[in-house]
Design an enzyme around this catalytic site. Structure first.
Site, PDB file in Angstrom:
ATOM      1  N   LYS A   1      -0.633   0.513  -1.818  1.00 54.87           N
ATOM      2  CA  LYS A   1      -1.194  -0.638  -2.548  1.00 54.87           C
ATOM      3  C   LYS A   1      -2.242  -0.238  -3.585  1.00 54.87           C
ATOM      4  O   LYS A   1      -2.355  -0.875  -4.625  1.00 54.87           O
ATOM      5  CB  LYS A   1      -1.779  -1.654  -1.564  1.00 54.87           C
ATOM      6  CG  LYS A   1      -0.680  -2.361  -0.780  1.00 54.87           C
ATOM      7  CD  LYS A   1      -1.217  -3.342   0.238  1.00 54.87           C
ATOM      8  CE  LYS A   1      -0.038  -3.898   1.034  1.00 54.87           C
ATOM      9  NZ  LYS A   1      -0.469  -4.867   2.045  1.00 54.87           N
TER      10      LYS A   1
ATOM     11  N   ASP B   1      -1.709 -10.856  -0.892  1.00 51.88           N
ATOM     12  CA  ASP B   1      -2.087 -10.703   0.518  1.00 51.88           C
ATOM     13  C   ASP B   1      -3.212 -11.666   0.907  1.00 51.88           C
ATOM     14  O   ASP B   1      -3.173 -12.266   1.980  1.00 51.88           O
ATOM     15  CB  ASP B   1      -2.596  -9.274   0.791  1.00 51.88           C
ATOM     16  CG  ASP B   1      -1.462  -8.287   0.942  1.00 51.88           C
ATOM     17  OD1 ASP B   1      -0.338  -8.702   1.264  1.00 51.88           O
ATOM     18  OD2 ASP B   1      -1.715  -7.080   0.739  1.00 51.88           O
TER      19      ASP B   1
HETATM   20  P1  ATR Z   1      -3.103  -0.265   4.318  1.00 52.98           P
HETATM   21  O1  ATR Z   1      -2.452  -0.581   3.017  1.00 52.98           O
HETATM   22  O2  ATR Z   1      -2.307  -0.757   5.519  1.00 52.98           O
HETATM   23  O3  ATR Z   1      -4.527  -0.688   4.423  1.00 52.98           O
HETATM   24  P2  ATR Z   1      -4.118   2.434   4.036  1.00 52.98           P
HETATM   25  O4  ATR Z   1      -4.708   2.123   2.702  1.00 52.98           O
HETATM   26  O5  ATR Z   1      -3.423   3.738   4.260  1.00 52.98           O
HETATM   27  O6  ATR Z   1      -3.054   1.349   4.454  1.00 52.98           O
HETATM   28  O7  ATR Z   1      -5.289   2.245   5.136  1.00 52.98           O
HETATM   29  C1  ATR Z   1      -5.047   2.414   6.488  1.00 52.98           C
HETATM   30  C2  ATR Z   1      -6.247   1.924   7.288  1.00 52.98           C
HETATM   31  O8  ATR Z   1      -5.966   2.082   8.699  1.00 52.98           O
HETATM   32  C3  ATR Z   1      -7.531   2.704   7.044  1.00 52.98           C
HETATM   33  O9  ATR Z   1      -8.633   1.851   7.280  1.00 52.98           O
HETATM   34  C4  ATR Z   1      -7.452   3.789   8.124  1.00 52.98           C
HETATM   35  O10 ATR Z   1      -8.698   4.355   8.476  1.00 52.98           O
HETATM   36  P3  ATR Z   1      -9.310   5.597   7.606  1.00 52.98           P
HETATM   37  O11 ATR Z   1      -9.866   4.989   6.347  1.00 52.98           O
HETATM   38  O12 ATR Z   1     -10.352   6.172   8.487  1.00 52.98           O
HETATM   39  O13 ATR Z   1      -8.155   6.535   7.352  1.00 52.98           O
HETATM   40  C5  ATR Z   1      -6.926   2.969   9.274  1.00 52.98           C
HETATM   41  N1  ATR Z   1      -6.266   3.769  10.319  1.00 52.98           N
HETATM   42  C6  ATR Z   1      -5.040   4.319  10.269  1.00 52.98           C
HETATM   43  N2  ATR Z   1      -4.752   4.950  11.432  1.00 52.98           N
HETATM   44  C7  ATR Z   1      -5.841   4.790  12.249  1.00 52.98           C
HETATM   45  C8  ATR Z   1      -6.160   5.184  13.574  1.00 52.98           C
HETATM   46  N3  ATR Z   1      -5.317   5.877  14.335  1.00 52.98           N
HETATM   47  N4  ATR Z   1      -7.369   4.827  14.066  1.00 52.98           N
HETATM   48  C9  ATR Z   1      -8.231   4.129  13.328  1.00 52.98           C
HETATM   49  N5  ATR Z   1      -7.995   3.703  12.063  1.00 52.98           N
HETATM   50  C10 ATR Z   1      -6.801   4.030  11.526  1.00 52.98           C
END
Ligand code: ATR
Length: 283
Positions: free
Chosen positions: A75, A112
């Site tokens: 995104k 969204d």
């Molecule tokens: P989206 O478009 O779904 O927001 P993204 O921009 O890749 O996808 O962001 C994913 C989010 O999920 C982030 O907040 C990520 O945390 P980080 O910024 O620390 O990477 C969070 N996230 C993904 N896997 C996670 C996990 N196992 N535990 C905690 N947070 C997670």
């Protein structure tokens, strides 16, 4: 003449791009919208890694594609790719709807936030005004909903993320719209229960469950997962129920509402969402 008639009867092509996309219900939703409104279109799924994203978008547009929805993790990349953007995309810094325009330009919108707000307030009847609200996650999905949350006048808005710096960046970005407290998951241990907890992490998609303390959920807490599952509860919804939440909902209604707004941008017609939500819930 014959050739032109054939061209006119060819359906307009749309697609969802993301990684992963294979379980997505967007093709079903858009084909129900198309049937309902008598629109001639197809809706495909395109799996692309971050390295493949830009080329996949440009190839789809060059092949006659009319528009795309964009999901995790693209995104923010879609925001950068767009030549012009709608106000919600500009505010969020993230794009979930691309439109390929007649002049060759790419327009980016974000539906969204509006989809989230419609599901919460209209479909579920939850009120945000004066509430203590917690958002978990600070990626592209969180960017889309935070402006709408701030505009709904919560009493308090806390943003918790595994990587604190990303939460701090969003806090600074949205400062003109209102106050956000940016914290790490650890800091949630002693802040008590919230009225509304929204999961905007993509952890569940990878089958992971982040370590949220149970104390953020009290017996009147309502939990909402931006993600949805094909059958049964998402990991976050299951966690929220086990933690004793008053209500825990997954993001199927939001998915349909944001899709309806994208459909309106592309086709100029607003489909009925209630019948589509009912059809999806029924299976
Ligand atoms: P989206 O478009 O779904 O927001 P993204 O921009 O890749 O996808 O962001 C994913 C989010 O999920 C982030 O907040 C990520 O945390 P980080 O910024 O620390 O990477 C969070 N996230 C993904 N896997 C996670 C996990 N196992 N535990 C905690 N947070 C997670």
């Amino acid at each position: 003449m014959i050739r032109r008639m054939n061209e006119a009867s060819r359906p307009d092509r749309y697609a969802l791009i993301g990684q992963p996309v294979h379980h997505s219900r967007s093709p079903v939703i858009h084909s129900l919208f198309a049937k309902q409104t008598d629109q001639h279109l197809t809706y495909e799924l395109i799996e692309a890694s971050p390295e493949e994203f830009e080329k996949a978008v440009r190839d789809f547009a060059a092949d006659g594609g009319r528009g795309m929805n964009v999901t995790v993790p693209h995104k923010e990349a879609a925001f950068r790719l767009a030549d012009r953007r709608g106000p919600d995309a500009e505010q969020a810094g993230a794009v979930n709807t691309l439109s390929f325009e007649a002049d060759g330009g790419i327009r980016g919108d974000n539906t969204d936030g509006i989809g989230f707000l419609r599901d919460l307030t209209r479909n579920l009847g939850w009120s945000l005004e004066g509430r203590r609200v917690l958002v978990l996650g600070a990626g592209g999905a969180a960017r889309g909903i935070l402006p709408k949350l701030l505009q709904s006048a919560p009493r308090e808005l806390v943003l918790a993320n595994r990587t604190l710096q990303r939460a701090e960046e969003l806090k600074a970005r949205f400062r003109p719209l209102g106050r956000i407290d940016a914290v790490s998951f650890d800091a949630l241990d002693d802040v008590g229960a919230f009225d509304i907890v929204v999961n905007a992490t993509s952890a569940g998609l990878k089958g992971e469950q982040p370590p949220f303390p149970r104390s953020i959920v009290g017996k009147s807490t309502r939990c909402y997962d931006l993600a949805y599952s094909r059958g049964g509860d998402t990991p976050f919804v299951a966690w929220a129920r086990a933690a004793g939440a008053a209500q825990a909902e997954q993001g199927l209604g939001m998915l349909v509402e944001q899709a309806a707004e994208s459909f309106f941008i592309w086709r100029g017609i607003r489909p009925d969402t209630q019948s589509v939500i009912r059809a999806l819930v029924a299976g």
